[in-house]
Write a protein that holds these residues in place. Sequence first.
Motif, mmCIF file in Angstrom:
data_model
loop_
_atom_site.group_PDB
_atom_site.id
_atom_site.type_symbol
_atom_site.label_atom_id
_atom_site.label_comp_id
_atom_site.label_asym_id
_atom_site.label_seq_id
_atom_site.Cartn_x
_atom_site.Cartn_y
_atom_site.Cartn_z
ATOM 1 N N ASN A 250 0.711 -1.095 0.525
ATOM 2 C CA ASN A 250 0.191 0.038 -0.259
ATOM 3 C C ASN A 250 0.440 1.253 0.221
ATOM 4 O OD1 ASN A 250 -1.744 2.346 0.766
ATOM 5 N ND2 ASN A 250 -3.314 0.941 1.640
ATOM 6 N N THR A 251 1.152 1.338 -1.065
ATOM 7 C CA THR A 251 1.892 3.016 -1.676
ATOM 8 C C THR A 251 1.578 4.438 -0.318
ATOM 9 O OG1 THR A 251 1.388 3.942 -3.598
ATOM 10 C CG2 THR A 251 2.715 2.058 -3.392
ATOM 11 N N SER A 252 0.327 4.246 -0.484
ATOM 12 C CA SER A 252 -0.237 5.791 0.685
ATOM 13 C C SER A 252 0.397 5.176 2.001
ATOM 14 C CB SER A 252 -1.964 5.605 0.351
ATOM 15 O OG SER A 252 -2.140 5.622 -0.585
ATOM 16 N N HIS A 253 0.106 3.931 2.774
ATOM 17 C CA HIS A 253 0.971 3.770 3.722
ATOM 18 C C HIS A 253 1.961 4.013 4.292
ATOM 19 C CE1 HIS A 253 0.969 1.718 7.243
ATOM 20 N NE2 HIS A 253 2.079 0.999 7.203
ATOM 21 N N LEU A 254 2.700 3.730 2.428
ATOM 22 C CA LEU A 254 4.018 3.927 3.049
ATOM 23 C C LEU A 254 4.245 5.754 3.456
ATOM 24 C CD1 LEU A 254 5.976 1.404 0.274
ATOM 25 C CD2 LEU A 254 6.027 1.130 2.553
ATOM 26 N N MET A 255 3.760 6.592 2.019
ATOM 27 C CA MET A 255 3.899 8.262 2.176
ATOM 28 C C MET A 255 3.331 7.706 3.294
ATOM 29 S SD MET A 255 4.286 9.814 0.175
ATOM 30 C CE MET A 255 4.755 10.998 1.231
ATOM 31 N N GLU A 256 2.197 8.112 4.701
ATOM 32 C CA GLU A 256 2.483 8.047 5.647
ATOM 33 C C GLU A 256 2.947 7.699 6.524
ATOM 34 O OE1 GLU A 256 -1.739 8.051 8.280
ATOM 35 O OE2 GLU A 256 -1.516 6.743 6.580
ATOM 36 N N GLU A 257 3.434 6.835 6.404
ATOM 37 C CA GLU A 257 4.828 6.444 7.782
ATOM 38 C C GLU A 257 6.236 6.942 7.245
ATOM 39 O OE1 GLU A 257 4.080 4.396 10.463
ATOM 40 O OE2 GLU A 257 2.000 4.772 9.678
ATOM 41 N N PHE A 258 6.252 7.465 6.302
ATOM 42 C CA PHE A 258 7.866 8.106 6.097
ATOM 43 C C PHE A 258 7.765 9.192 6.420
ATOM 44 C CE2 PHE A 258 10.407 10.072 2.134
ATOM 45 C CZ PHE A 258 11.753 9.548 3.361
ATOM 46 N N ALA A 259 6.518 10.162 5.865
ATOM 47 C CA ALA A 259 5.680 11.911 6.204
ATOM 48 C C ALA A 259 6.195 11.704 7.594
ATOM 49 C CB ALA A 259 4.988 11.936 5.434
ATOM 50 N N ASN A 260 5.805 10.980 8.578
ATOM 51 C CA ASN A 260 5.706 10.854 9.706
ATOM 52 C C ASN A 260 7.123 10.598 11.007
ATOM 53 O OD1 ASN A 260 2.815 11.945 11.273
ATOM 54 N ND2 ASN A 260 2.495 10.220 9.410
ATOM 55 N N ILE A 268 8.264 19.656 8.987
ATOM 56 C CA ILE A 268 7.100 19.112 7.997
ATOM 57 C C ILE A 268 5.542 18.835 9.459
ATOM 58 C CG2 ILE A 268 8.609 18.731 6.528
ATOM 59 C CD1 ILE A 268 6.590 15.723 7.007
ATOM 60 N N ASP A 269 4.622 19.878 8.941
ATOM 61 C CA ASP A 269 3.927 18.969 9.502
ATOM 62 C C ASP A 269 2.453 17.813 8.829
ATOM 63 O OD1 ASP A 269 1.061 17.833 10.389
ATOM 64 O OD2 ASP A 269 0.205 20.129 10.232
ATOM 65 N N PRO A 270 3.069 16.274 9.433
ATOM 66 C CA PRO A 270 3.404 15.191 8.057
ATOM 67 C C PRO A 270 1.518 14.903 7.885
ATOM 68 C CG PRO A 270 3.111 14.396 10.385
ATOM 69 C CD PRO A 270 3.862 15.762 10.358
ATOM 70 N N ASP A 271 1.109 15.524 9.066
ATOM 71 C CA ASP A 271 -0.516 16.002 8.056
ATOM 72 C C ASP A 271 -1.117 17.050 7.451
ATOM 73 O OD1 ASP A 271 -0.989 13.534 10.184
ATOM 74 O OD2 ASP A 271 -1.507 14.647 11.837
ATOM 75 N N SER A 272 -0.483 17.323 6.830
ATOM 76 C CA SER A 272 -0.385 18.987 6.137
ATOM 77 C C SER A 272 -0.037 19.215 4.570
ATOM 78 C CB SER A 272 -0.950 19.834 6.501
ATOM 79 O OG SER A 272 -1.461 19.745 7.958
ATOM 80 N N PRO A 273 0.530 17.701 3.777
ATOM 81 C CA PRO A 273 1.214 18.349 2.657
ATOM 82 C C PRO A 273 0.208 19.434 1.639
ATOM 83 C CG PRO A 273 -0.448 16.442 2.324
ATOM 84 C CD PRO A 273 0.007 16.608 3.788
ATOM 85 N N THR A 274 0.809 19.850 0.705
ATOM 86 C CA THR A 274 0.223 21.340 0.514
ATOM 87 C C THR A 274 0.014 21.102 -0.812
ATOM 88 O OG1 THR A 274 1.869 21.013 -1.110
ATOM 89 C CG2 THR A 274 2.405 22.682 0.703
ATOM 90 N N CYS A 275 -0.480 19.115 -1.660
ATOM 91 C CA CYS A 275 -1.502 18.603 -2.465
ATOM 92 C C CYS A 275 -1.639 17.571 -1.886
ATOM 93 C CB CYS A 275 -0.976 18.441 -3.847
ATOM 94 S SG CYS A 275 0.498 17.855 -3.780
ATOM 95 N N ALA A 276 -2.855 15.941 -2.379
ATOM 96 C CA ALA A 276 -2.578 15.181 -2.775
ATOM 97 C C ALA A 276 -1.492 14.729 -3.534
ATOM 98 C CB ALA A 276 -4.129 14.333 -2.840
ATOM 99 N N PRO A 277 -1.230 13.143 -2.746
ATOM 100 C CA PRO A 277 0.074 11.917 -2.809
ATOM 101 C C PRO A 277 -0.216 11.740 -4.443
ATOM 102 C CG PRO A 277 -0.963 12.061 -1.190
ATOM 103 C CD PRO A 277 -1.375 12.645 -0.687
ATOM 104 N N THR A 278 0.297 12.094 -4.989
ATOM 105 C CA THR A 278 0.159 10.528 -6.656
ATOM 106 C C THR A 278 1.279 9.592 -6.754
ATOM 107 O OG1 THR A 278 1.485 12.949 -7.690
ATOM 108 C CG2 THR A 278 -0.688 13.112 -7.192
ATOM 109 N N GLY A 279 0.621 9.123 -7.369
ATOM 110 C CA GLY A 279 2.124 7.984 -7.836
ATOM 111 C C GLY A 279 1.809 7.058 -9.108
#
Length: 423
Positions: A250-260, A268-279
């Motif tokens: 689940n790449t969205s899960h990977l992105m969330e864990e990496f940001a945190n 950074i504020d891991p819960d506040s990206p400036t745009c939605a992740p894209t892959g």
Amino acid sequence: MTTATPPPERCDVLVVGGGPAGSATAHWLAKAGRDVVVVEKKTFPREKTCGDGLTPRAVHQLEDMGLGPALEGYHRYDGLRAVAHGVTLELKWPEHPVYPSHGYVVRRRDLDEMVAERAVALGATLHTGTEAVRPLQRDGLVVGAVVKDKGAGVEREIHARYVVVADGANSRFGRALGTARNRTYPMGIAIRTYYESPLHDEPWIESALDVRDRQGRSLPGYGWIFPVGDGTINVGIGLLSTFKGYREVNTSHLMEEFANTLPDYWGIDPDSPTCAPTGGRIPMAQSINPKIGPTWVAVGDAAGSVNPFNGEGIDYAYETGRLVAELLDEAIGTGDGMALQRYPALIAEEYGLYFRVARLFSVVIGNPAVMRELTRVGMQSRSLMDWVLRIMANLLREDELGPAEAAYKAVAAIVRTIPEPSA
């Protein structure tokens, strides 16, 4: 009443796709005085999923296109900061007789428009919001394409002596001509977004070689943080299809864990990206074939021209586009289409050994236990990591090809120790 069919547009070369490969091809053909038309299905400026980093190889190509002054308005960086196992190494780009010792970070929405506009300034015709929906063929030869104005919904024909397929990793146009990915070759999977950061103008791009979740468990793949210089950083994570079970990741899960779990200094504020992740998924290591027909040729991502070491594709898009433009210029000038048929051999000569090493190394990268051990050992030696940076960014000098051979043999030996995955 019926709407009359527009008369066909005619040109020497039709380029399908206005990204790095397509725009570079158009640039060099227009500079040579050829009549070239580019169709791009999106309208500039448009976003693309990408790390936005330009390595010295890419900078060299852009400078050769006369875009050096334009690049100076973007964020320049000096090298790579590698982070793994509690160790941080800052590695400068090496001195090289051809390539500069710096890179830039440029958002693709700006970069692609910049190169396309440069091609237009030299005489290329660019149709944006225009999709090549199917090839035109006559007597078994590709002679152009049916294109659709996406705004008006009107189809028309563009006739060309040659067609360049440059519509990216998914390449619907290429598939219509019979191109396909060799599934034994690695494929990349990546996701990215942007965050506001006080270190948006750091002189280093950063690579996380030992990615873990918030519980300290190891995650597949590697992460990146690229300062954009505009108040934001590009944050992403990627992995290769050589990782067992990659389809279930689940790449969205990977992105969330990496940001945190980014180092605190990025702020950074891991819960506040400036745009939605894209892959997306990226074919690599020249894995797409055939790359050529009698009157058509594939370049850039549409040909799988992406480095498996680091997922880098922009510079290879520029390089393959330039090579194809030179061959097409010769073919048009001499009237002998056989000039274009040298393309596969020239690609093999330029990238053959390097991508063979990279394909083998991708097997190593796909084994988390082996990768952890390699990075643990490697991070203890700055000189070793300097060599790794040179090899992974394809910045070896001619007098350093011996180390590339040595790396190939070393990786081959490691790969042979890795058990084959069970069926």
